[in-house]
Design a protein around this motif. Structure first.
Motif, PDB file in Angstrom:
ATOM      1  N   ALA A  59       1.165  -0.894   0.237  1.00 51.99           N
ATOM      2  CA  ALA A  59       0.181  -0.256   0.066  1.00 51.99           C
ATOM      3  C   ALA A  59       1.400   1.247  -0.207  1.00 51.99           C
ATOM      4  N   VAL A  60       0.207   2.291  -0.022  1.00 44.21           N
ATOM      5  CA  VAL A  60       1.208   3.528  -0.323  1.00 44.21           C
ATOM      6  C   VAL A  60       1.879   3.949   0.863  1.00 44.21           C
ATOM      7  N   SER A  61       0.731   4.077   2.120  1.00 45.21           N
ATOM      8  CA  SER A  61       1.325   4.088   3.355  1.00 45.21           C
ATOM      9  C   SER A  61       2.638   2.824   3.977  1.00 45.21           C
ATOM     10  N   SER A  62       2.474   2.132   3.259  1.00 43.43           N
ATOM     11  CA  SER A  62       3.453   1.292   4.117  1.00 43.43           C
ATOM     12  C   SER A  62       5.103   0.993   2.903  1.00 43.43           C
ATOM     13  N   ALA A  63       4.992   2.125   1.855  1.00 47.30           N
ATOM     14  CA  ALA A  63       6.088   2.239   1.073  1.00 47.30           C
ATOM     15  C   ALA A  63       6.393   3.094   1.160  1.00 47.30           C
ATOM     16  N   LEU A  64       5.705   4.532   1.813  1.00 47.73           N
ATOM     17  CA  LEU A  64       6.544   5.777   1.453  1.00 47.73           C
ATOM     18  C   LEU A  64       7.542   6.356   2.028  1.00 47.73           C
ATOM     19  N   PRO A  65       7.892   4.994   3.764  1.00 43.37           N
ATOM     20  CA  PRO A  65       8.647   5.545   4.559  1.00 43.37           C
ATOM     21  C   PRO A  65       9.858   5.197   4.331  1.00 43.37           C
ATOM     22  N   HIS A  66       9.953   4.026   3.566  1.00 43.55           N
ATOM     23  CA  HIS A  66      10.693   3.363   2.869  1.00 43.55           C
ATOM     24  C   HIS A  66      11.406   3.827   1.570  1.00 43.55           C
ATOM     25  N   VAL A  67      10.547   4.589   1.033  1.00 43.73           N
ATOM     26  CA  VAL A  67      10.702   5.637  -0.647  1.00 43.73           C
ATOM     27  C   VAL A  67      11.749   6.903  -0.373  1.00 43.73           C
ATOM     28  N   LYS A  68      11.351   7.525   1.171  1.00 42.06           N
ATOM     29  CA  LYS A  68      12.314   8.620   1.779  1.00 42.06           C
ATOM     30  C   LYS A  68      13.082   8.712   1.594  1.00 42.06           C
ATOM     31  N   SER A  69      13.576   6.703   2.594  1.00 36.19           N
ATOM     32  CA  SER A  69      14.384   7.305   3.066  1.00 36.19           C
ATOM     33  C   SER A  69      15.909   6.547   1.600  1.00 36.19           C
ATOM     34  N   GLY A  70      15.616   6.404   0.783  1.00 40.54           N
ATOM     35  CA  GLY A  70      16.056   6.075   0.066  1.00 40.54           C
ATOM     36  C   GLY A  70      16.403   4.622  -0.267  1.00 40.54           C
ATOM     37  N   LYS A  71      15.785   3.829   0.830  1.00 44.28           N
ATOM     38  CA  LYS A  71      16.064   2.133   0.442  1.00 44.28           C
ATOM     39  C   LYS A  71      15.009   0.537  -0.466  1.00 44.28           C
ATOM     40  N   VAL A  72      13.934   2.199  -0.884  1.00 41.71           N
ATOM     41  CA  VAL A  72      13.142   1.591  -1.258  1.00 41.71           C
ATOM     42  C   VAL A  72      12.912   1.960  -3.038  1.00 41.71           C
ATOM     43  N   LYS A  73      12.466   1.674  -4.014  1.00 40.18           N
ATOM     44  CA  LYS A  73      11.816   2.793  -5.587  1.00 40.18           C
ATOM     45  C   LYS A  73      10.657   2.046  -5.620  1.00 40.18           C
ATOM     46  N   VAL A  74       9.807   2.720  -6.244  1.00 34.72           N
ATOM     47  CA  VAL A  74       8.669   2.098  -7.172  1.00 34.72           C
ATOM     48  C   VAL A  74       8.223   1.705  -8.279  1.00 34.72           C
ATOM     49  N   LEU A  75       8.411   1.027  -8.691  1.00 32.81           N
ATOM     50  CA  LEU A  75       8.574   0.497  -9.923  1.00 32.81           C
ATOM     51  C   LEU A  75       7.283   0.732 -10.765  1.00 32.81           C
ATOM     52  N   GLY A  76       6.462   0.629 -10.459  1.00 31.37           N
ATOM     53  CA  GLY A  76       4.768   1.195 -10.860  1.00 31.37           C
ATOM     54  C   GLY A  76       3.574   1.274  -9.660  1.00 31.37           C
ATOM     55  N   MET A  77       2.337   1.542  -9.924  1.00 30.82           N
ATOM     56  CA  MET A  77       1.157   1.102  -9.211  1.00 30.82           C
ATOM     57  C   MET A  77       0.453   0.351  -9.818  1.00 30.82           C
ATOM     58  N   THR A  78      -0.762  -0.763  -9.150  1.00 35.68           N
ATOM     59  CA  THR A  78      -1.067  -2.012  -9.403  1.00 35.68           C
ATOM     60  C   THR A  78      -3.056  -1.222 -10.387  1.00 35.68           C
ATOM     61  N   THR A  79      -3.194  -0.043 -10.645  1.00 33.08           N
ATOM     62  CA  THR A  79      -3.830   0.469 -10.816  1.00 33.08           C
ATOM     63  C   THR A  79      -3.582   1.569 -12.390  1.00 33.08           C
ATOM     64  N   GLN A  80      -4.972   1.451 -12.798  1.00 36.52           N
ATOM     65  CA  GLN A  80      -5.169   2.054 -14.421  1.00 36.52           C
ATOM     66  C   GLN A  80      -4.267   3.259 -14.603  1.00 36.52           C
ATOM     67  N   GLU A  81      -4.657   4.662 -12.649  1.00 36.54           N
ATOM     68  CA  GLU A  81      -4.897   5.444 -12.879  1.00 36.54           C
ATOM     69  C   GLU A  81      -3.382   5.612 -12.228  1.00 36.54           C
ATOM     70  N   ARG A  82      -2.799   7.087 -11.931  1.00 38.26           N
ATOM     71  CA  ARG A  82      -2.210   7.062 -11.188  1.00 38.26           C
ATOM     72  C   ARG A  82      -2.358   8.144  -9.586  1.00 38.26           C
ATOM     73  N   THR A  83      -1.681   7.941  -8.616  1.00 43.83           N
ATOM     74  CA  THR A  83      -2.669   8.446  -7.861  1.00 43.83           C
ATOM     75  C   THR A  83      -2.119   9.840  -7.326  1.00 43.83           C
ATOM     76  N   LYS A  84      -3.688  10.482  -7.414  1.00 43.55           N
ATOM     77  CA  LYS A  84      -3.218  11.974  -6.168  1.00 43.55           C
ATOM     78  C   LYS A  84      -2.572  11.514  -5.515  1.00 43.55           C
ATOM     79  N   LEU A  85      -1.680  10.457  -4.216  1.00 42.32           N
ATOM     80  CA  LEU A  85      -1.147  10.225  -3.470  1.00 42.32           C
ATOM     81  C   LEU A  85       0.250  11.064  -3.700  1.00 42.32           C
ATOM     82  N   ALA A  86       0.045  10.324  -4.495  1.00 40.58           N
ATOM     83  CA  ALA A  86       1.726  10.541  -5.529  1.00 40.58           C
ATOM     84  C   ALA A  86       1.724  10.040  -6.976  1.00 40.58           C
TER      85      ALA A  86
END
Length: 329
Positions: free
Chosen positions: A211-238
């Motif tokens: 979920a976005v909420s689970s990923a965000l802290p680790h993305v911000k820390s630089g330890k995780v990168k986002v490959l892409g959403m599992t939805t057909q549209e981009r999320t307004k949250l990111a």
């Protein structure tokens, strides 16, 4: 893939008289509520369902002049809380905040349920929608969904992914993704979204559906990168994170929704009032902001549209569970 789509469409087209939304007798809700309303959450405090219940419940309390009491009834994949709601008096004093997991997945996953969520509950409205995404360890050799799919095809069954547990929405999303992309992945279940996210941050597994909420802290820390959403549209949250459609993946749109339900037999007048007031509540900018902070988007889908979504999700996930051979002992 063709067989899976055919099965899903056939199942979705079957009559769903079970949804009690159409069978509730009309009633006046002019004086309701006259006492506190209990809102059952089938999970522990702190998760997306609990947060939605507390944020929306607070707003409804203000609107109704009656306290909305959130009751956490966790256990057995949400079945304990749903069972408690089903057995409650259908007078509007008890409502249920549940996800698509309890409503559309559990009936196919658990063979000995003491209730049928689609026969014993009245769907009121979808409250929130939480986008999911594919995330990878920062050192993983792929940086997009296209590259990830190519790597998975090159080594079938070699790439491991973490999930919050077997039979969770994240697990089914990964299996669905594998089916439509023609890949084979290795499932490594953890006990919750936070441990699953920590697993890719620490390099225990290379990828995960989060979920976005689970990923965000680790993305911000630089330890995780986002490959892409599992939805057909981009999320307004990111909005910078690419959608599945942009990676050329059609017929794939997976997220965790949270909906509000009432016990079967709840007067239609009360159901209508709750739906109307809920829609007003989640349109409030302050409520929207609090939900966004928790990684969720306000939804507001109700009536026939919500029933149709339940019907489609139920058919789809039943077929994914069967095709992937997922079992909960």
């Amino acid at each position: 893939m063709t067989m899976l789509k055919t099965l899903v469409r056939a199942a979705a087209a079957a009559p769903l008289a079970a949804l009690a939304f159409f069978a509730v007798p009309p009633a006046s809700a002019q004086d309701w509520p006259t006492k506190p309303v209990h809102l059952i959450v089938p999970f522990s405090p702190g998760g997306v369902t609990d947060i939605a219940a507390r944020v929306v419940g607070q707003k409804l309390s203000e609107m109704w002049g009656q306290q909305v009491v959130v009751e956490n009834r966790p256990g057995a994949g949400g079945t304990i809380g749903v069972d408690a709601a089903v057995r409650s008096a259908p007078d509007g004093t008890t409502l249920l905040m549940a996800t698509n997991g309890e409503i559309t997945i559990n009936p196919a996953l658990y063979k000995n349920l003491t209730h049928d969520p689609q026969k014993d509950l009245v769907p009121i409205a979808m409250v929130t929608n939480t986008p999911l995404l594919w995330a990878a360890n920062a050192n993983a050799p792929y940086g997009s969904l296209v590259e990830f799919i190519a790597a998975a095809k090159a080594k079938p069954g070699d790439i491991a992914y973490s999930s919050p547990g077997a039979g969770t929405m994240n697990h089914l999303t990964a299996e669905w993704f594998a089916m439509i992309t023609g890949t084979k992945l290795l499932h490594v279940p953890y006990k919750g979204g936070a441990p699953a996210a920590a697993a890719i941050a620490g390099g225990e597994v290379p990828v995960s559906v989060l979920a976005v909420s689970s990923a965000l802290p680790h993305v911000k820390s630089g330890k995780v990168k986002v490959l892409g959403m599992t939805t057909q549209e981009r999320t307004k949250l990111a909005p910078d994170w690419p959608s599945a459609r942009e990676a050329g993946i059609a017929d794939f749109d997976a997220s965790i929704w949270v909906g509000l339900f009432a016990p079967k037999g709840t007067p239609a007048g009360i159901v209508a009032k709750v739906a109307k007031d809920l829609k007003a509540a989640i349109a409030d900018p302050a409520v929207v902001a609090r939900l966004n902070t928790a990684g969720a988007e306000a939804a507001g889908l109700d009536g026939e549209a919500f029933v149709a979504r339940i019907r489609a999700d139920t058919a789809r996930y039943a077929q994914i569970i069967k095709a992937a051979g997922i079992e909960i002992n």
